[in-house]
Design a protein around this motif. Structure first.
Motif, PDB file in Angstrom:
ATOM      1  N   SER A 114       0.842  -1.198   0.000  1.00  0.00           N
ATOM      2  CA  SER A 114       0.000   0.000   0.000  1.00  0.00           C
ATOM      3  C   SER A 114       0.874   1.242   0.000  1.00  0.00           C
ATOM      4  CB  SER A 114      -0.916   0.015   1.233  1.00  0.00           C
ATOM      5  OG  SER A 114      -0.142  -0.020   2.423  1.00  0.00           O
ATOM      6  N   ALA A 115       0.268   2.364  -0.404  1.00  0.00           N
ATOM      7  CA  ALA A 115       1.005   3.618  -0.475  1.00  0.00           C
ATOM      8  C   ALA A 115       1.533   4.049   0.886  1.00  0.00           C
ATOM      9  CB  ALA A 115       0.115   4.709  -1.069  1.00  0.00           C
ATOM     10  N   ASN A 116       0.744   3.812   1.941  1.00  0.00           N
ATOM     11  CA  ASN A 116       1.156   4.238   3.281  1.00  0.00           C
ATOM     12  C   ASN A 116       1.874   3.148   4.076  1.00  0.00           C
ATOM     13  OD1 ASN A 116      -0.940   2.543   3.986  1.00  0.00           O
ATOM     14  ND2 ASN A 116      -2.290   4.172   4.722  1.00  0.00           N
ATOM     15  N   LYS A 291     -11.881  -2.009  -4.508  1.00  0.00           N
ATOM     16  CA  LYS A 291     -10.796  -1.069  -4.845  1.00  0.00           C
ATOM     17  C   LYS A 291     -10.995   0.262  -4.131  1.00  0.00           C
ATOM     18  CE  LYS A 291      -7.174   0.108  -7.427  1.00  0.00           C
ATOM     19  NZ  LYS A 291      -7.019   1.554  -7.196  1.00  0.00           N
ATOM     20  N   LYS A 292     -12.229   0.731  -4.035  1.00  0.00           N
ATOM     21  CA  LYS A 292     -12.511   1.992  -3.340  1.00  0.00           C
ATOM     22  C   LYS A 292     -12.191   1.876  -1.854  1.00  0.00           C
ATOM     23  CE  LYS A 292     -16.091   3.544  -6.563  1.00  0.00           C
ATOM     24  NZ  LYS A 292     -17.557   3.739  -6.765  1.00  0.00           N
ATOM     25  N   TYR A 294     -10.051  -0.276  -0.434  1.00  0.00           N
ATOM     26  CA  TYR A 294      -8.598  -0.384  -0.314  1.00  0.00           C
ATOM     27  C   TYR A 294      -7.909   0.966  -0.517  1.00  0.00           C
ATOM     28  CZ  TYR A 294      -3.871  -1.297  -2.128  1.00  0.00           C
ATOM     29  OH  TYR A 294      -2.521  -1.254  -2.378  1.00  0.00           O
ATOM     30  N   ASP A 295      -8.349   1.720  -1.515  1.00  0.00           N
ATOM     31  CA  ASP A 295      -7.750   3.026  -1.783  1.00  0.00           C
ATOM     32  C   ASP A 295      -7.965   3.994  -0.617  1.00  0.00           C
ATOM     33  OD1 ASP A 295      -6.614   2.421  -4.195  1.00  0.00           O
ATOM     34  OD2 ASP A 295      -8.254   3.198  -5.406  1.00  0.00           O
ATOM     35  N   ARG A 296      -9.128   3.914   0.003  1.00  0.00           N
ATOM     36  CA  ARG A 296      -9.394   4.795   1.145  1.00  0.00           C
ATOM     37  C   ARG A 296      -8.386   4.503   2.263  1.00  0.00           C
ATOM     38  NH1 ARG A 296     -14.024   7.534   2.807  1.00  0.00           N
ATOM     39  NH2 ARG A 296     -14.438   7.594   0.556  1.00  0.00           N
ATOM     40  N   GLN A 298      -5.301   2.852   1.912  1.00  0.00           N
ATOM     41  CA  GLN A 298      -3.889   3.041   1.572  1.00  0.00           C
ATOM     42  C   GLN A 298      -3.491   4.502   1.444  1.00  0.00           C
ATOM     43  OE1 GLN A 298      -2.067   2.010  -2.070  1.00  0.00           O
ATOM     44  NE2 GLN A 298      -3.757   2.623  -3.386  1.00  0.00           N
ATOM     45  N   LYS A 299      -4.480   5.379   1.278  1.00  0.00           N
ATOM     46  CA  LYS A 299      -4.205   6.808   1.186  1.00  0.00           C
ATOM     47  C   LYS A 299      -4.403   7.537   2.509  1.00  0.00           C
ATOM     48  CE  LYS A 299      -5.494   6.922  -3.717  1.00  0.00           C
ATOM     49  NZ  LYS A 299      -6.513   7.383  -4.698  1.00  0.00           N
TER      50      LYS A 299
END
Length: 300
Positions: A114-116, A291-292, A294-296, A298-299
């Protein structure tokens, strides 16, 4: 699946029945000056304060963890679920929490890329009760690589938990993405244990390894179990042959998994069973909603 037997039965997935007026379809056009209401956020997020997270870390003592495993016995481990044998699986662990009834319990969860560098995937019912917005879980911590009381990579407090709005109000889309704090040394989760790759909109099929800390004996959540089978479509979800039960909820479905490297690609999580004497495990198909969520996370 939580520790209670009622959660082991495959959920009835509600289908909205379309109401049509025979013969004619009427379309009502709103005046141009009226602004349509904004669509509700498709992702619902629970957040835990710094005080709550500190309390959660203190709550889950070694004695409490030992006690919760002994408090649940869902019968003998079935023939399809085998002890995981392979390289130490750092990314998969037990997710401990206090459920909406005030009982200590656990699920299974997985650290993902993940991004974070702090995201964990599990089932939505490990976070909150479906179709019941006020019934949420507390004192939530993730212990990656848990094995027989050992916490080789530490304990990570859950900072926030994202679930689909459809789970909160309709008990569909049983998946969740968590964000965890750094450990006591300030290290982020995947810097410590790594993260599994995650895929969305993947065609159903192929050989899948499902893992979980099932509350069946003799393991009683102390050791990681694994089922291996071919994924097939099933009523809008996907299913594999598996007889893990409560406690394995939220455990990863890994495609292309290697016991030598401990790596695969996360394509779903353990969500529900076909009966109290299970032969199949069901998991959501990770698409746009997943995906929504997960994106919430990881950001965050």
């Amino acid at each position: 699946m939580s520790e209670t037997s009622t959660s082991l039965i495959r959920r009835l997935r509600g289908r909205a029945m379309g109401l049509a007026v025979a013969g004619t379809v009427l379309v009502l056009a709103a005046p141009a000056s009226v602004t349509a209401a904004a669509a509700p956020d498709p992702v619902s997020v629970l957040s835990y304060t710094a005080k709550e997270r500190k309390a959660a870390l203190s709550y889950w003592t070694a004695a409490r963890i030992k006690a919760v495993g002994k408090s649940v016995d869902l019968g003998p481990t079935g023939p399809k679920a085998k002890l995981y044998k392979g390289v130490a699986l750092k990314t998969v662990g037990r997710l401990f929490f206090v459920n909406a009834n005030g009982a200590d319990t656990w699920c299974t969860a997985t650290a993902v890329k993940s991004a974070n560098r702090s995201a964990v995937m599990t089932a939505a019912h490990c976070v909150r009760r479906g179709s019941s917005p006020g019934n949420t879980n507390t004192e939530m911590v993730f212990v990656p690589g848990y094995h027989k009381g050992k916490r080789p990579y530490g304990t990570f407090a859950v900072r926030s938990a994202a679930t689909p709005r459809t789970w909160v109000y309709d008990s569909t889309d049983d998946l969740s993405a968590l964000v965890v704090d750094a450990d006591k040394n300030g290290r982020k989760l995947t810097d410590v244990v790594g993260g599994q790759a995650i895929a969305f909109n993947r065609p159903v099929g192929g050989t899948i390894s499902a893992l979980g800390y099932s509350a069946t004996r003799p393991q009683l959540g102390e050791e990681l179990l694994r089922c291996v089978g071919t994924a097939k479509k099933a009523d809008g979800t996907q299913a594999i042959p598996c007889d893990m039960t409560g406690g394995s909820s939220g455990g990863p479905w890994l495609a292309g998994f290697s016991t030598t490297t401990g790596k695969g690609t996360l394509i779903s999580v353990n969500a529900s069973l076909d009966s109290l004497t299970p032969t199949k495990m069901y998991g959501e198909i990770f698409g746009a909603t997943a995906k929504k969520v997960y994106d919430r996370a990881q950001k965050a």
